[in-house]
Structures are given as structure tokens and as C-alpha cells.
Design an enzyme around this catalytic site. Structure first.
Site, PDB file in Angstrom:
ATOM      1  N   LYS A  85       0.820  -1.214   0.000  1.00  0.00           N
ATOM      2  CA  LYS A  85       0.000   0.000   0.000  1.00  0.00           C
ATOM      3  C   LYS A  85       0.855   1.267   0.000  1.00  0.00           C
ATOM      4  CE  LYS A  85      -4.261  -1.882   1.697  1.00  0.00           C
ATOM      5  NZ  LYS A  85      -5.349  -1.899   2.646  1.00  0.00           N
ATOM      6  N   LYS A  96      -6.612 -10.584  -5.511  1.00  0.00           N
ATOM      7  CA  LYS A  96      -7.800 -10.724  -4.656  1.00  0.00           C
ATOM      8  C   LYS A  96      -8.783  -9.601  -4.955  1.00  0.00           C
ATOM      9  CE  LYS A  96      -6.997  -7.895  -0.621  1.00  0.00           C
ATOM     10  NZ  LYS A  96      -7.429  -7.611   0.711  1.00  0.00           N
ATOM     11  N   LYS A 128     -11.050  -3.549  -2.374  1.00  0.00           N
ATOM     12  CA  LYS A 128     -11.543  -2.189  -2.527  1.00  0.00           C
ATOM     13  C   LYS A 128     -10.513  -1.300  -3.197  1.00  0.00           C
ATOM     14  CE  LYS A 128     -12.431  -0.780   1.456  1.00  0.00           C
ATOM     15  NZ  LYS A 128     -12.889  -1.143   2.793  1.00  0.00           N
TER      16      LYS A 128
HETATM   17  N1  AQP Z   1     -10.904 -10.927  -1.565  1.00  0.00           N
HETATM   18  C1  AQP Z   1     -11.085 -11.361  -0.322  1.00  0.00           C
HETATM   19  N2  AQP Z   1     -11.302 -12.688  -0.079  1.00  0.00           N
HETATM   20  C2  AQP Z   1     -11.495 -13.144   1.182  1.00  0.00           C
HETATM   21  N3  AQP Z   1     -11.503 -12.324   2.265  1.00  0.00           N
HETATM   22  C3  AQP Z   1     -11.293 -11.011   2.084  1.00  0.00           C
HETATM   23  N4  AQP Z   1     -11.248  -9.965   2.934  1.00  0.00           N
HETATM   24  C4  AQP Z   1     -11.017  -8.831   2.221  1.00  0.00           C
HETATM   25  N5  AQP Z   1     -10.899  -9.125   0.923  1.00  0.00           N
HETATM   26  C5  AQP Z   1     -11.078 -10.464   0.789  1.00  0.00           C
HETATM   27  C6  AQP Z   1     -11.454 -10.058   4.386  1.00  0.00           C
HETATM   28  O1  AQP Z   1     -12.470  -9.156   4.760  1.00  0.00           O
HETATM   29  C7  AQP Z   1     -12.266  -8.763   6.112  1.00  0.00           C
HETATM   30  C8  AQP Z   1     -12.421  -7.268   6.244  1.00  0.00           C
HETATM   31  O2  AQP Z   1     -11.312  -6.666   5.641  1.00  0.00           O
HETATM   32  P1  AQP Z   1     -10.957  -5.145   5.717  1.00  0.00           P
HETATM   33  O3  AQP Z   1     -11.564  -4.503   6.866  1.00  0.00           O
HETATM   34  O4  AQP Z   1      -9.500  -5.013   5.450  1.00  0.00           O
HETATM   35  O5  AQP Z   1     -11.807  -4.695   4.537  1.00  0.00           O
HETATM   36  P2  AQP Z   1     -11.465  -3.877   3.342  1.00  0.00           P
HETATM   37  O6  AQP Z   1     -10.373  -2.941   3.637  1.00  0.00           O
HETATM   38  O7  AQP Z   1     -12.799  -3.402   2.933  1.00  0.00           O
HETATM   39  O8  AQP Z   1     -11.008  -5.035   2.387  1.00  0.00           O
HETATM   40  P3  AQP Z   1     -10.078  -4.980   1.184  1.00  0.00           P
HETATM   41  O9  AQP Z   1     -10.845  -5.052  -0.048  1.00  0.00           O
HETATM   42  O10 AQP Z   1      -9.093  -6.045   1.488  1.00  0.00           O
HETATM   43  O11 AQP Z   1      -9.447  -3.575   1.175  1.00  0.00           O
HETATM   44  P4  AQP Z   1      -8.043  -3.195   0.698  1.00  0.00           P
HETATM   45  O12 AQP Z   1      -7.591  -4.192  -0.298  1.00  0.00           O
HETATM   46  O13 AQP Z   1      -8.256  -1.860   0.161  1.00  0.00           O
HETATM   47  O14 AQP Z   1      -7.250  -3.225   1.950  1.00  0.00           O
HETATM   48  C9  AQP Z   1     -10.876  -9.254   6.503  1.00  0.00           C
HETATM   49  O15 AQP Z   1     -10.996 -10.391   7.330  1.00  0.00           O
HETATM   50  C10 AQP Z   1     -10.247  -9.622   5.181  1.00  0.00           C
HETATM   51  O16 AQP Z   1      -9.317 -10.669   5.316  1.00  0.00           O
END
Ligand code: AQP
Length: 332
Positions: A112, A195, A198
Site C-alpha cells: 500500500k 484478490k 476495494k
Molecule cells: N478478496 C477477499 N477474499 C477473502 N476475504 C477477504 N477480505 C477482504 N478481501 C477479501 C477479508 O475481509 C475482512 C475485512 O477486511 P478489511 O476490513 O481489510 O476490509 P477492506 O479494507 O474493505 O477489504 P479490502 O478489499 O481487502 O481492502 P483493501 O484491499 O483496500 O485493503 C478481513 O478479514 C479480510 O481478510
């Protein structure tokens, strides 16, 4: 009953399908068998820029979605992280037992911060995993239901809990990750090598649960597959098809081999049409229930206030023990 703890960020408004299948779905199941604590992690959300009005709204939207997904405030403790000040307090303590090099090795931070550039990366993003450590240890959690992307942060949690316990005496339960293999990583619909996320997915690659169901159906139908024609689970050779099979299998409860058999001789279009229908049937009531909770913010806020009170009782006790072990002079 063993205890579980987990959290989700209120950053985007809608949860995506990866959040649901990888984490929230397990939360709902675990509230039946475990002493469960779940929270909307707004302190984590401010590690990247947030608009205050949107953050406030998205925090309610996140809580409403958790209730719509099936969390029951009678069966679990649901709260907002910033309502329990002990999270920030223990995070400071844990920052002081974390090595700088150790924190620098966290791959999510490296990815990130590389994308954002050093000047736009906050120190908060750097210590994000340490706040997560504090979140988990405050509740003496035995298990932490998360997706695969959180495994390294869970390892850090175990290391720091053990280090603190060794240095200052037994204080924290050393938690285990609770990662369901099949759904630990849901992939992007347009690029099944990454994966669903967001921050990294394109709008067509991510299924937002609060989207118009028609949009969701369309995204499923235009998911990237491969030039072969056989519907078969093979993560390496057929990542797109395998991802669709995983999603269909989880939402319908049908196992993958039986799905493979039922699609023998059929084209990818048939799989996508079926999955689109299953998705629409899933998200439509989910959206409606979320909206109902949001239409009654007073009830929602009361649920969260009660949750915070229950959470604080546990968190305060752990923090007091940790402060005492550290040698902080008790306030008179
Ligand atoms: N693609 C995924 N497959 C399985 N589990 C996932 N999680 C996130 N993406 C996947 C799980 O969701 C939970 C919440 O995660 P978070 O609070 O980090 O949520 P987020 O920021 O909205 O999720 P993202 O999409 O992963 O955001 P980025 O990539 O922007 O940081 C966690 O238990 C996570 O493992």
C-alpha cells in the site's frame, strides 16, 4: 465457550463479496458456538484520508450490513472500535514492544505504501497491524476469523503476545487464525490473479453487496474466464472459472465436485447465468435489510452503544492487567 474477535473497516460504504465470503459469513456462524466480539474498525479507517461526514455515515452502513448479514446483538457483541478507548491505549503499549524492522516487513503495508508514495503514507498505516494486535489481545481472543490477506498480521499478533507474556508475565491469550481455506481469498472478477479488493480492483472486478442487483448480475456475466470450455475447478489453470465455482458452491451449499458434474457438457454462460441468479437472490434481501436498519438510526446506535459497553468491560480489565505488568503506577 472459546472467544472470537474480528473487525471490518467502514471505508467504502458497501462490503464486497470477498469481505462477506472471507470473513463476515464466518462471523455469523461463529456467534452460535463462540463468545463473539465483532467491531467496525473506524480507527483503522483513518489510516487513509477520510471525509468526516462519510466516515460517520459509512460506520452506520457497516454496522447495518453486519446485522443484515445475520449478526444478532443477543448472540454476539457488536460495537464500534472508537467507542472503546482501550484499543488506542493498548496499541501504544504494543507499539513499544514491536521492532521497527518487524513492522517494516508487513507485506500489506509495503504494497500500500509503495502505491501511495512515502509522502502520502501515514505513520498510522505503518502501525495499522499493531493496532490490530491490540484489538485482538484486549479480548483474549482464542480465534480470529479473517481472510488469507490477514494471516501475516495474525502471526505478528502471536509473536507480540508471546513476547509480552515472556517479558512481563502471562497477560494475553495467544490467538489462532480462523481461516476457511475455500473462501480465504475471493478473486477479482476481471483479474482472477489478484484478490477482490476495494483498493486494487476495478469497478467491474468487484461485487459490492449494496450495488443494484442488476449491476451485480451484469458483473458476474462479464467475469473473465479462459479460452477453454470445460467447467472444472483448477486454481492454477482456470482461476476465473474456479473463482466462480467457489462463490456458487459457498452460496448454494453444493460442493464443487457435484457442481462440476452438473455442468458437464455445458458452456461457461450456463454457470454465469446460474451464479448471477444466486447472487441476485442473495443481495436483494441483504440490501433491503440493510436499508431497514439504516432507516432507524436510533435503534442501530442503541445496539452499538450496548455493544460498546459490553466490550469495554472486557477491554478495560485486560488493559488494567497490561498496565500493571508494565509497571505503570496506578492512578489514585
Ligand atoms: N478478496 C477477499 N477474499 C477473502 N476475504 C477477504 N477480505 C477482504 N478481501 C477479501 C477479508 O475481509 C475482512 C475485512 O477486511 P478489511 O476490513 O481489510 O476490509 P477492506 O479494507 O474493505 O477489504 P479490502 O478489499 O481487502 O481492502 P483493501 O484491499 O483496500 O485493503 C478481513 O478479514 C479480510 O481478510
Amino acid at each position: 465457550r472459546p472467544r472470537v474477535l474480528s473487525g471490518i473497516q467502514p471505508t467504502a460504504g458497501s462490503f464486497h463479496l470477498g469481505n462477506y465470503l472471507g470473513a463476515v459469513r464466518q462471523w455469523v456462524a461463529l456467534q452460535e458456538s463462540h463468545d463473539a466480539f465483532y467491531m467496525v474498525v473506524d480507527l483503522h479507517a483513518i489510516t487513509v484520508p477520510q471525509d468526516p461526514a462519510e466516515l460517520r455515515r459509512n460506520t452506520r452502513v457497516a454496522a447495518a450490513q453486519l446485522l443484515a448479514a445475520g449478526l444478532d446483538p443477543e448472540r454476539c457483541t457488536l460495537f464500534v472500535q472508537s467507542h472503546v478507548p482501550e484499543h488506542a491505549q493498548l496499541a501504544w503499549v504494543m507499539n513499544c514492544v514491536t521492532g521497527f524492522g518487524e513492522a517494516s516487513r508487513m507485506t500489506q503495508f509495503k504494497d500500500k505504501s509503495a502505491k501511495q508514495g512515502a509522502d502520502r503514507t501515514t505513520v498510522g498505516l505503518f502501525t495499522y497491524p499493531v493496532l490490530m494486535v491490540a484489538d485482538i489481545l484486549l479480548y483474549q481472543a482464542d480465534q480470529v476469523p479473517v481472510g488469507e490477506d490477514q494471516r501475516q498480521h495474525l502471526e505478528l499478533t502471536r509473536d507480540l503476545a508471546e513476547r509480552f507474556n515472556t517479558r512481563f508475565g502471562p497477560t494475553f491469550t495467544v490467538p489462532n487464525p480462523y481461516i476457511v481455506k475455500e473462501t480465504a481469498k475471493i478473486f477479482d472478477l476481471q483479474d482472477p490473479s489478484i484478490k477482490m479488493s476495494k483498493s486494487a480492483s476495478s469497478p467491474k472486478g468487484i461485487v459490492d453487496l449494496l450495488d443494484d442487483p442488476k449491476v451485480t448480475a451484469k458483473k458476474i456475466k462479464s467475469a473473465v474466464t479462459d479460452t477453454d470450455t470445460v467447467i472444472r475447478f483448477d486454481r492454477e489453470a482456470k482461476p476465473g472459472v474456479s473463482n466462480l465455482l467457489t462463490i456458487l458452491s459457498t452460496l448454494t451449499g453444493q460442493d464443487i465436485p457435484s457442481l462440476e458434474r452438473s455442468y458437464e457438457g455445458k458452456m461457461y454462460g450456463a454457470l454465469k447465468t446460474d451464479l448471477a441468479e444466486v447472487m441476485v437472490d442473495f443481495v436483494t434481501p441483504f440490501r433491503d435489510r440493510t436499508r431497514e436498519y439504516l432507516d432507524d438510526p436510533e435503534t442501530l446506535d442503541t445496539i452499538l452503544a450496548k455493544g460498546a459497553e459490553k466490550a469495554r468491560a472486557v477491554a478495560a480489565e485486560t488493559l488494567a492487567t497490561a498496565y500493571d505488568r508494565l509497571g505503570f503506577l496506578p492512578a489514585k
